[in-house]
Scaffold this active site. Structure first.
Site, PDB file in Angstrom:
ATOM      1  N   CYS A 158      -4.763  -1.900  -1.675  1.00  0.00           N
ATOM      2  CA  CYS A 158      -4.702  -0.625  -2.013  1.00  0.00           C
ATOM      3  C   CYS A 158      -6.130  -0.569  -3.235  1.00  0.00           C
ATOM      4  O   CYS A 158      -5.532  -1.329  -4.350  1.00  0.00           O
ATOM      5  CB  CYS A 158      -3.524   0.286  -2.309  1.00  0.00           C
ATOM      6  SG  CYS A 158      -3.655   1.746  -3.131  1.00  0.00           S
ATOM      7  N   ASN A 159      -7.097  -0.277  -3.038  1.00  0.00           N
ATOM      8  CA  ASN A 159      -7.999  -0.098  -4.092  1.00  0.00           C
ATOM      9  C   ASN A 159      -7.583   0.625  -5.416  1.00  0.00           C
ATOM     10  O   ASN A 159      -7.664   0.075  -6.615  1.00  0.00           O
ATOM     11  CB  ASN A 159      -9.233   0.493  -3.822  1.00  0.00           C
ATOM     12  CG  ASN A 159      -9.969  -0.071  -2.493  1.00  0.00           C
ATOM     13  OD1 ASN A 159     -10.902  -0.953  -2.804  1.00  0.00           O
ATOM     14  ND2 ASN A 159      -9.565   0.073  -1.489  1.00  0.00           N
ATOM     15  N   THR A 160      -6.790   1.693  -5.052  1.00  0.00           N
ATOM     16  CA  THR A 160      -6.505   2.560  -6.151  1.00  0.00           C
ATOM     17  C   THR A 160      -5.192   1.945  -7.047  1.00  0.00           C
ATOM     18  O   THR A 160      -5.256   2.029  -8.266  1.00  0.00           O
ATOM     19  CB  THR A 160      -5.718   3.944  -5.457  1.00  0.00           C
ATOM     20  OG1 THR A 160      -6.645   4.470  -4.495  1.00  0.00           O
ATOM     21  CG2 THR A 160      -5.393   4.822  -6.475  1.00  0.00           C
ATOM     22  N   CYS A 162     -11.349   2.578  -0.065  1.00  0.00           N
ATOM     23  CA  CYS A 162     -10.022   2.810   0.249  1.00  0.00           C
ATOM     24  C   CYS A 162      -9.515   1.926   1.494  1.00  0.00           C
ATOM     25  O   CYS A 162     -10.272   2.216   2.441  1.00  0.00           O
ATOM     26  CB  CYS A 162      -9.733   4.273   0.204  1.00  0.00           C
ATOM     27  SG  CYS A 162      -8.013   4.778   0.941  1.00  0.00           S
ATOM     28  N   THR A 163      -8.435   1.337   1.347  1.00  0.00           N
ATOM     29  CA  THR A 163      -8.202   0.607   2.678  1.00  0.00           C
ATOM     30  C   THR A 163      -7.686   1.553   3.783  1.00  0.00           C
ATOM     31  O   THR A 163      -7.619   0.888   5.074  1.00  0.00           O
ATOM     32  CB  THR A 163      -6.821  -0.259   2.339  1.00  0.00           C
ATOM     33  OG1 THR A 163      -5.775   0.529   1.651  1.00  0.00           O
ATOM     34  CG2 THR A 163      -7.316  -1.311   1.432  1.00  0.00           C
ATOM     35  N   HIS A 164      -7.528   2.734   3.399  1.00  0.00           N
ATOM     36  CA  HIS A 164      -7.155   3.858   4.586  1.00  0.00           C
ATOM     37  C   HIS A 164      -8.501   3.799   5.329  1.00  0.00           C
ATOM     38  O   HIS A 164      -8.392   4.512   6.611  1.00  0.00           O
ATOM     39  CB  HIS A 164      -6.704   5.061   3.967  1.00  0.00           C
ATOM     40  CG  HIS A 164      -5.176   5.027   3.923  1.00  0.00           C
ATOM     41  ND1 HIS A 164      -4.719   4.559   2.876  1.00  0.00           N
ATOM     42  CD2 HIS A 164      -4.165   5.691   4.572  1.00  0.00           C
ATOM     43  CE1 HIS A 164      -3.223   4.655   2.799  1.00  0.00           C
ATOM     44  NE2 HIS A 164      -3.269   5.409   3.983  1.00  0.00           N
ATOM     45  N   TYR A 176      -1.134   7.724  -3.638  1.00  0.00           N
ATOM     46  CA  TYR A 176      -1.398   7.092  -5.063  1.00  0.00           C
ATOM     47  C   TYR A 176      -2.737   7.900  -5.671  1.00  0.00           C
ATOM     48  O   TYR A 176      -2.730   8.019  -6.878  1.00  0.00           O
ATOM     49  CB  TYR A 176      -1.962   5.791  -5.083  1.00  0.00           C
ATOM     50  CG  TYR A 176      -0.521   4.729  -4.652  1.00  0.00           C
ATOM     51  CD1 TYR A 176       0.724   5.230  -4.836  1.00  0.00           C
ATOM     52  CD2 TYR A 176      -0.779   3.389  -4.561  1.00  0.00           C
ATOM     53  CE1 TYR A 176       1.789   4.445  -4.807  1.00  0.00           C
ATOM     54  CE2 TYR A 176       0.541   2.583  -4.381  1.00  0.00           C
ATOM     55  CZ  TYR A 176       1.808   3.032  -4.552  1.00  0.00           C
ATOM     56  OH  TYR A 176       2.778   2.223  -4.362  1.00  0.00           O
ATOM     57  N   GLY A 177      -3.563   8.207  -4.744  1.00  0.00           N
ATOM     58  CA  GLY A 177      -5.034   8.430  -5.226  1.00  0.00           C
ATOM     59  C   GLY A 177      -5.073   9.750  -6.025  1.00  0.00           C
ATOM     60  O   GLY A 177      -5.964   9.930  -6.864  1.00  0.00           O
ATOM     61  N   ASP A 186       0.784  -1.082   0.032  1.00  0.00           N
ATOM     62  CA  ASP A 186       0.210   0.038  -0.034  1.00  0.00           C
ATOM     63  C   ASP A 186       0.958   1.388   0.011  1.00  0.00           C
ATOM     64  O   ASP A 186       1.912   1.203   0.262  1.00  0.00           O
ATOM     65  CB  ASP A 186      -0.918   0.007   1.227  1.00  0.00           C
ATOM     66  CG  ASP A 186      -2.003   1.226   1.142  1.00  0.00           C
ATOM     67  OD1 ASP A 186      -2.690   1.394  -0.199  1.00  0.00           O
ATOM     68  OD2 ASP A 186      -2.054   1.745   2.329  1.00  0.00           O
ATOM     69  N   SER A 187       0.127   2.407  -0.096  1.00  0.00           N
ATOM     70  CA  SER A 187       1.057   3.666  -0.199  1.00  0.00           C
ATOM     71  C   SER A 187       1.379   4.050   1.317  1.00  0.00           C
ATOM     72  O   SER A 187       2.260   4.938   1.321  1.00  0.00           O
ATOM     73  CB  SER A 187       0.194   4.859  -0.864  1.00  0.00           C
ATOM     74  OG  SER A 187      -1.043   4.799  -0.133  1.00  0.00           O
TER      75      SER A 187
END
Ligand code: DGL
Length: 294
Positions: A103-105, A217-219, A71-72, A39-40
């Protein structure tokens, strides 16, 4: 970016100031073949939390691409190339049990650019629109995701299909990604600016009718408590990480270690800023940290 030269530390509480070479021998040991989580930033920790409940004996190598965070707000092409490059580099050094783009993005960027590694053991996290449509009782759904995810071809196509059966409001909530990082770093956070942003997408009446929210979004699961106050009628909170963790746990065979708890290692791609993440990663049991020199 070469990863041969890395900084390493043995504990998150003491950070390195000497150069050392990333030692993947421990991770190459069959006892410790890790699941690679990418992930970012701290978003992938929401997947780690799900995975540890289903497979507590698994070793995790977490790649936190903080050098390219967020990333988004970058183009999907840029993110796709970057993630591909990182995965290639990591996988030449370790032999992972599984690789999860937490990470979805990034997952969607790989899909949009036809770069999905269709080999066994790769897992992507993407917003499950179909699941949300099935879960919603009144067909009023909010999709919270990054700007990159909302603008992607993949989401436009899946949204068009799902919208024949439900009303779905996509909301590019990039600011929430930063708030999530702050929150896990132990800093005070307020969703006031986010609630103003929602007002630009939904009337108060529409917001109060939403019964299902997709955490795209995983955040965002890190902010669940705060988000619940903004969508008080939402009873279904769809977090794709749960399903992906289930798929990973049922697909891997783990050699139970007799040597104690499995190692959890985090690799940062940039040194500046990592201090803020120490707190979060140590809370999730990441005892060792390595950082690439860029
Ligand atoms: N956690 C990432 C996701 O699921 C996004 C964070 C970012 O914008 O870097 O989309």
């Amino acid at each position: 970016m070469p990863i041969q030269k890395v900084l390493c530390a043995t504990a998150l509480t003491s950070w390195p100031n000497d150069n050392a070479v990333f030692d993947s021998r421990q991770l190459l040991d069959s006892t410790y073949r890790p699941v690679v989580v990418l992930d970012s930033g701290v978003g992938g920790l929401t997947l780690v939390r799900q995975l540890e409940q289903l497979a507590p004996e698994v070793s995790i190598l977490y790649v936190a691409d903080n050098g390219w965070f967020p990333y988004g707000s970058k183009s999907v092409a840029t993110v796709a190339c970057r993630v591909q490059q990182l995965l290639d580099q990591v996988c030449t050094r370790v032999d992972p049990l599984a690789v999860v783009i937490a990470c979805n993005t990034a997952s969607i960027a790989l899909i949009d650019h036809g770069r999905v590694p269709f080999t066994k053991g790769y897992f992507l996290v993407t917003p499950p629109l179909e699941e949300a449509v099935r879960a919603s009782a009144n067909g009023k759904i909010a999709l919270l995701a990054t700007l990159g995810t909302i603008k992607s071809k993949h989401i436009s196509t899946t949204l068009a299909k799902a919208r024949t059966r439900a009303q779905i409001w996509p909301i590019a909530a990039q600011r929430l990604v930063e708030l999530s990082e702050y929150k896990l770093a132990g800093q005070p956070t307020s969703l006031a600016c986010f609630s103003e942003l929602i007002d630009r997408h939904l009337t108060t009446g529409q917001r109060l009718e939403i019964d299902t929210v997709i955490l795209g979004c995983t955040h965002f699961p890190h902010l669940l408590g705060d988000l619940k106050t903004l969508f008080p009628s939402a009873i279904k909170w769809i977090d794709p990480a749960k399903e992906v963790a289930l798929q990973i746990a049922s697909s891997i065979k783990i050699n139970i270690s007799t040597l104690g708890p499995p190692p959890r290692t985090v690799i940062f791609t940039s040194m500046p800023g990592t201090r803020n993440s120490q707190h979060a990663f140590s809370n999730y049991g990441f005892h060792a940290a390595y950082s690439f020199l860029t």
